[in-house]
Write an enzyme that holds these catalytic residues in place. Structure first.
Site, PDB file in Angstrom:
ATOM      1  N   ASN A 156      71.701  31.000  55.858  1.00 19.26           N
ATOM      2  CA  ASN A 156      73.489  31.948  55.228  1.00 19.26           C
ATOM      3  C   ASN A 156      73.476  31.431  54.534  1.00 19.26           C
ATOM      4  O   ASN A 156      73.243  31.035  52.919  1.00 19.26           O
ATOM      5  CB  ASN A 156      74.868  30.774  56.495  1.00 19.26           C
ATOM      6  CG  ASN A 156      74.588  29.809  56.098  1.00 19.26           C
ATOM      7  OD1 ASN A 156      73.482  28.739  56.420  1.00 19.26           O
ATOM      8  ND2 ASN A 156      75.558  28.809  55.906  1.00 19.26           N
ATOM      9  N   GLU A 179      76.400  32.860  51.872  1.00 13.83           N
ATOM     10  CA  GLU A 179      78.445  33.217  51.351  1.00 13.83           C
ATOM     11  C   GLU A 179      78.338  33.741  49.901  1.00 13.83           C
ATOM     12  O   GLU A 179      77.299  33.632  49.175  1.00 13.83           O
ATOM     13  CB  GLU A 179      78.928  31.609  51.730  1.00 13.83           C
ATOM     14  CG  GLU A 179      78.354  31.341  53.092  1.00 13.83           C
ATOM     15  CD  GLU A 179      79.707  29.675  53.129  1.00 13.83           C
ATOM     16  OE1 GLU A 179      79.864  29.186  52.230  1.00 13.83           O
ATOM     17  OE2 GLU A 179      79.596  29.929  54.925  1.00 13.83           O
ATOM     18  N   CYS A 211      74.946  35.502  57.770  1.00  8.28           N
ATOM     19  CA  CYS A 211      74.080  34.208  58.588  1.00  8.28           C
ATOM     20  C   CYS A 211      72.963  34.645  58.621  1.00  8.28           C
ATOM     21  O   CYS A 211      72.237  35.189  57.602  1.00  8.28           O
ATOM     22  CB  CYS A 211      74.706  35.028  59.524  1.00  8.28           C
ATOM     23  SG  CYS A 211      76.411  34.984  60.539  1.00  8.28           S
ATOM     24  N   GLU A 215      71.049  34.560  60.724  1.00  9.48           N
ATOM     25  CA  GLU A 215      70.266  35.019  61.616  1.00  9.48           C
ATOM     26  C   GLU A 215      70.209  36.487  61.384  1.00  9.48           C
ATOM     27  O   GLU A 215      68.613  36.486  61.105  1.00  9.48           O
ATOM     28  CB  GLU A 215      70.420  35.215  62.496  1.00  9.48           C
ATOM     29  CG  GLU A 215      71.123  33.536  64.310  1.00  9.48           C
ATOM     30  CD  GLU A 215      72.186  32.912  63.476  1.00  9.48           C
ATOM     31  OE1 GLU A 215      72.519  33.420  62.402  1.00  9.48           O
ATOM     32  OE2 GLU A 215      73.318  32.619  64.646  1.00  9.48           O
TER      33      GLU A 215
END
Ligand code: THU
Length: 142
Positions: free
Chosen positions: A47, A49, A58, A60
């Site tokens: 991830n 941010e 994210c 994934e």
């Protein structure tokens, strides 16, 4: 699920390694994800941010993006690792992105504890909106 123990361990390690690179100063919730392509390649992501919170991406989606960028579009298993005592299922946005390429994907989620989730994309996003919905769409000009 037709994944070997060796592949599973390679996926787990790739997801853990990716989670160590997570940029998550705001949530302090590192996530790693690794996707196994049907040709055996593994792509991982963490991830990332952002101070403008809504721009966070994210793990994934970053793993899938790595694979797509390398020209790989067929996947068999995605593994998610979180440094928690409970395994984590992918968020709604990730489900939508995953389903674009792999509506039948097997998903495994592991964590620091013994908890483990095994899911399929069909479980996670039934009746999904996907590329098939755009086929045969009638044009506005008709
Ligand atoms: N996160 C993921 O990477 N994957 C998910 O499926 C759920 C949430 C990240 C986003 C954010 O950086 C942090 O976890 C807390 O939501």
């Amino acid at each position: 699920m037709t994944i070997s123990r060796t592949q599973l361990e390679a996926l787990r390690q790739a997801a853990i390694d990716a989670s160590r690179n997570a940029w998550c100063p705001y949530s302090r919730f590192p996530v790693g994800a690794a996707v196994l392509a049907t040709d055996g390649r593994i792509f991982s992501g963490c991830n990332v941010e952002n101070a403008s919170f809504g721009l966070t991406v994210c793990a994934e989606r970053n793993a899938i993006g790595q694979a797509i960028s390398a020209g790989c579009r067929e996947f068999q298993t995605l593994l998610i690792f979180t440094a928690t005592q409970q395994a984590t299922a992918p968020c709604g946005a990730c489900r939508q992105v995953i389903t674009e390429f792999a509506p039948n994907l097997d998903i495994i989620s592991v964590c620091d504890g013994s908890d483990c989730l095994q899911m399929t994309m069909r479980d996670l996003l039934p009746h999904s909106f996907g590329p098939h919905n755009l086929e045969n769409a009638s044009s506005l000009s008709e």
